[in-house]
Design an enzyme around this catalytic site. Sequence first.
Site, PDB file in Angstrom:
ATOM      1  CB  SER A 176      -0.951   0.008   1.192  1.00 23.15           C
ATOM      2  OG  SER A 176      -0.251   0.204   2.392  1.00 23.15           O
ATOM      3  CE  LYS A 223      -3.196   2.151   3.853  1.00 20.38           C
ATOM      4  NZ  LYS A 223      -2.478   1.053   4.502  1.00 20.38           N
TER       5      LYS A 223
END
Lengths: 438, 189
Positions: B111, B148
């Site tokens: 990710s 993230k």
Amino acid sequence: MSEQPLHLRSFPKAILHIDGDAFFASCEQARNPKLKGRPVITGKERGIVASMSYEAKALGITRAMRLRDAQALCPALVVLPSDYETYSILSKRMFNIVRRYTPDVEEYSIDECFADITGLQRPLHMPYEDIAEKIKHELDIELGFTFSIGLAPSKVLAKLGSKWKKPSGLTSIPGRHIHHYLKEFSVEKVWGIGAQTTAYLNKHGIKTALEYAQKKEEWIREYLTKPHIEIWQELNGYSVIPLDTAVKTSYQSIQKIKTFSPASNNKSFVFAQLSKNIENACMKARRYKLGAEGAIVFLRTQEFKDRGVEIKFSRQTNFSHDIIGLTKSAFEDIFNPNILYRSTGVVLFKLKEIDDSQMDLFGEAIRAERMTKVYESIDAIRDKYGKHTLFLGSSFAANKFAQHLGERGDLPERRGFLLKGETTRKRLGIPVFLGQIS
Amino acid sequence: MGKTYFDKIRDFYNKRRRMPSYSEIMMLVGFKSKNAVYRLVEKLVSEGLVSKDRQGRLIPSKRFGEIPMIGEIEAGWPSPAEEELLDTMTLDEFLIQNKEATYMITVKGDSMKDAGILPNDIVLVERKNEAKDGEIVIAEVDGNWTMKYFRKRGKEIYLEAANSKFKKIFPKEDLKIAAVVKAVIRKYS
């Protein structure tokens, strides 16, 4: 009378006692969010509860409870093997964070320390309470779990303070308010007062810490001994027990106890376990250049009963084979083939710095010098390639298999994987976040 | 004199990324015998500039590469004084600012691939419960760690992957930030 302050100044000294909340279990919960809010205990490899999270505590699980009893109380219990490597790293970090504020830190145990912050309000431009608050904030954030702190004019009071509100409490006990707190503690809760003294004090009608502190000095001096006189002074707001800030460089005694499972009544196997412990204790003694003048060896049965023997040596030693040889007959005396044993242990005591200069008639000194060289090589090899590469024949049966067969032999998760470049002997000294990562 | 010998060895190393053999040193510095090379090597070893492996082949020591920092050496060999190393830092110091708050995580999933963070990389993170816009954070989402970008647009806070396949994460309650990413380590061998 109980409304009268014991001490008039707030902080003639400012001592902190800092205590990690459910330290081992918290180390585990902090690195794996899956464990947060769940009842978690550590100590799987020992078969007893070493540390329990507050969720587990709330279900009635207590320290040293047997695993199966704990699991009966709570079938959803998360049971983890201890990861002492990680706990030790986090313990050192805790002390180092406190040392950002003061060099006077006493590492009292793996999860507790005392710190003297007397005189720091001015340079830091804040009251003692704010300094304590700041230390607590840094510990909570940087280690990822909470700490409880007591701030008081003495160690004994600071220790009561950190217990006052737990977990995550910060309790300030200024001299003027000592009496409000002491009346809430029974006397046996005071640090340094054991069961014997409690019974004795109870006989004299002293039930609470406040009643103890309010006794007249003449009475205390008449009926009690020095350590309890000091506790009395400390309860009255006078700091008389100094902080021991020296980093440990020596030991008075060294002990090595290891549990194995399944329990065994195989004589040579149990002796091998003892022999392995003696080897490890001697290695530690040699590292600190200490020799023992005696040892206690003991066997613990599956029913948690101990049987031990004390042995005195004719001369100071830290040679494994010497001590193992001397233990042999003692072991024969206490070992009973009809009983299952779960652990063995050794305590080396009367440790003193090894003194090579002693002369003797029978060439002992020459022999000792030779053996010292042999053990220096042995230790170097064990240091480099691991403790399990070289050991005496008498320890063989204990080194042949893992310490625990079955699920108690589960390794801590951090031991189960190696980062590139790590070996089973050496891992990076930085804790790893565990659990699912996305 | 000595300086030129050492320079030649170092130039050889810089060009070929390996240390020369004794016969190559003989050619490099124009000695007539390996015995002379041997004596030169012994001197370099005693200066701490090179060391020898178990077979006796040369390997660069820690000071080997740092020599250029000292600048021109006028006479003879520099003695390996501690002061010369005072202004160097270890890799630990370079990567880690707050030692007590630093942890590691092994990366799973891709990710964050467009941020150059790939599966099996190790990230060094610093525990904090707040972050600035644009920092890469470790947050706790539904009992898992997630790594993230932390985004803050006015009052709105969300997490964003560095991979177009992933959707933005808008926290339902308050966002639990555990740490901020400080460095990535990728070891190849």
